[in-house]
Scaffold this motif. Sequence first.
Motif, PDB file in Angstrom:
ATOM      1  N   ASP A 245      93.836  -3.503  25.788  1.00 51.90           N
ATOM      2  CA  ASP A 245      93.172  -3.143  27.040  1.00 51.90           C
ATOM      3  C   ASP A 245      92.785  -1.678  26.974  1.00 51.90           C
ATOM      4  N   LEU A 246      92.009  -1.215  27.943  1.00 51.15           N
ATOM      5  CA  LEU A 246      91.481   0.142  27.910  1.00 51.15           C
ATOM      6  C   LEU A 246      92.588   1.190  27.950  1.00 51.15           C
ATOM      7  N   GLU A 247      93.587   0.960  28.817  1.00 52.44           N
ATOM      8  CA  GLU A 247      94.666   1.930  28.934  1.00 52.44           C
ATOM      9  C   GLU A 247      95.426   2.063  27.614  1.00 52.44           C
ATOM     10  N   ARG A 248      95.591   0.939  26.929  1.00 54.84           N
ATOM     11  CA  ARG A 248      96.301   0.961  25.645  1.00 54.84           C
ATOM     12  C   ARG A 248      95.496   1.744  24.603  1.00 54.84           C
ATOM     13  N   ILE A 249      94.175   1.593  24.617  1.00 54.74           N
ATOM     14  CA  ILE A 249      93.330   2.345  23.674  1.00 54.74           C
ATOM     15  C   ILE A 249      93.478   3.847  23.913  1.00 54.74           C
ATOM     16  N   LEU A 250      93.426   4.243  25.188  1.00 55.14           N
ATOM     17  CA  LEU A 250      93.569   5.663  25.510  1.00 55.14           C
ATOM     18  C   LEU A 250      94.947   6.166  25.104  1.00 55.14           C
TER      19      LEU A 250
ATOM     20  N   VAL B  61      92.421   4.828  15.301  1.00 53.51           N
ATOM     21  CA  VAL B  61      92.567   4.020  16.518  1.00 53.51           C
ATOM     22  C   VAL B  61      91.932   2.649  16.319  1.00 53.51           C
ATOM     23  N   LYS B  62      90.747   2.615  15.735  1.00 49.81           N
ATOM     24  CA  LYS B  62      90.066   1.335  15.477  1.00 49.81           C
ATOM     25  C   LYS B  62      90.903   0.456  14.565  1.00 49.81           C
ATOM     26  N   ASP B  63      91.478   1.061  13.526  1.00 50.32           N
ATOM     27  CA  ASP B  63      92.289   0.283  12.581  1.00 50.32           C
ATOM     28  C   ASP B  63      93.514  -0.307  13.257  1.00 50.32           C
ATOM     29  N   GLU B  64      94.142   0.451  14.157  1.00 52.10           N
ATOM     30  CA  GLU B  64      95.334  -0.041  14.843  1.00 52.10           C
ATOM     31  C   GLU B  64      94.991  -1.160  15.828  1.00 52.10           C
ATOM     32  N   ILE B  65      93.805  -1.067  16.418  1.00 53.22           N
ATOM     33  CA  ILE B  65      93.394  -2.067  17.405  1.00 53.22           C
ATOM     34  C   ILE B  65      92.897  -3.339  16.740  1.00 53.22           C
ATOM     35  N   ASP B  66      92.292  -3.209  15.567  1.00 57.61           N
ATOM     36  CA  ASP B  66      91.542  -4.290  14.914  1.00 57.61           C
ATOM     37  C   ASP B  66      92.287  -5.627  14.945  1.00 57.61           C
ATOM     38  N   GLY B  67      91.658  -6.613  15.583  1.00 55.55           N
ATOM     39  CA  GLY B  67      92.174  -7.978  15.600  1.00 55.55           C
ATOM     40  C   GLY B  67      93.293  -8.228  16.588  1.00 55.55           C
ATOM     41  N   ASN B  68      93.677  -7.220  17.386  1.00 54.68           N
ATOM     42  CA  ASN B  68      94.775  -7.384  18.338  1.00 54.68           C
ATOM     43  C   ASN B  68      94.252  -7.415  19.765  1.00 54.68           C
TER      44      ASN B  68
END
Length: 308
Positions: A122-127, A112-119
Motif C-alpha cells: 500500500d502507499l503508506e508501506r511504500i513511503l 524500494v522497487k526491488d523490495e516491493i516487486d511482486g508483493n
Amino acid sequence: MEIYKITPRGLENCRFDDMSREKGNRYWLLLTPEELVNANGFFNFNSRTIDECLSNNQVPRLEVYESFSFGVINIINKEKDFILASELNFYLTSNYLIFVTKDSSSDMIKAVKDEIDGNSIDLERILYIFLDRLTASDNEILKDIEEDISDIEELVIKGENRDYIMDIVSLKKQLLFLKRYYEPLLDIAEGLEENENGLINEKSIRYFTILKDRMERLNRNVLNLRDYITQVREAYQAQVDINLNKIMKLFTVITAIFLPLSLIAGWYGMNFKYMPELGWVMGYPFAFLLSGIVVAICLIYFKKHDFI
C-alpha cells in the motif's frame, strides 16, 4: 514519468490518462518537477509546494494540508564523506503517493522497487520503506565512528605524541551532519504518525511509529557520540597541558640551576681591585669547583622533591 497502480499482486505500470480516468484506485508516481507542474491541473496541489519542488536545497520538513501532506527529504551520500546527494519531495494523498525528484533512477528508489516487486503493498508501506532505507545502514556508520573515537582515546591515554585535533574535528563534523540529518527525519516521522489530516489508515500508522522510534535511537546515539568525542578532546587537551607543564618544569629546573651559576659569574666578574681571588693561583679551580658543587646540590634537591 513513472506511474504504478497498487494491486493485490504488487505494482502495475500505468499511463497518466488511464490513471486520470479511473477513480478509487491508488497509485505511486515518480515525477520530475517539470512533470509535476504539467500535471498539477489534475492534482491541484498548493502552488507554494510546487515552487519548492522546482527549487533546490529546501529545509527537510513535513507540511500537513487538509487533503494532502507535503514532505521535503535530503538524501545524502554516506560513502563520500556525508555529502548531499539529492533532494526528494513527496506528496501523500488518500489515493496518490508522488515522489518528485530529478533522479527517479537513483539507487534508493531502485531498492524500494526491488523490495516491493511482486508483493502486496500500500502507499503508506511504500513511503515507510523509502524512509527506512534512508537510515538502513546508519547503525554501522555510527559504530565505525565510535570505533574511531575509541582508537583516538586509546592513543591519547597511551601518550602517543601526535596531533589529534584534525581527526577530532572531522569526527565532530560528521556527527553534526548526522544530527542535522536525523532531526528533520524525526519530525517527518512524528508528523506522519500524528496523521492530522487523517490520510493514513490506523493500521499503517504503526509503520511511522516504528520509524520514529528508530530515528529517536539514532539521534540519541549521535548525541551520545558527540559527548564522547568532547570528552576525548578534553582528555587530549589535558594530555597536551601535562606535556607542556613537563616542558615548563624542565625549563624551570634549568633556570634554577643556572641562577646561582650566574650569581657566581657576576660576582667574580665585578673586577674590583682588592678582590683577593683575582690574584689567587687557585682562583679559577676554586670557581670551577664551586660551580660544580652548586650544580650538584641543585640536582640533588630537585631529584629529592621529584622535580626531575
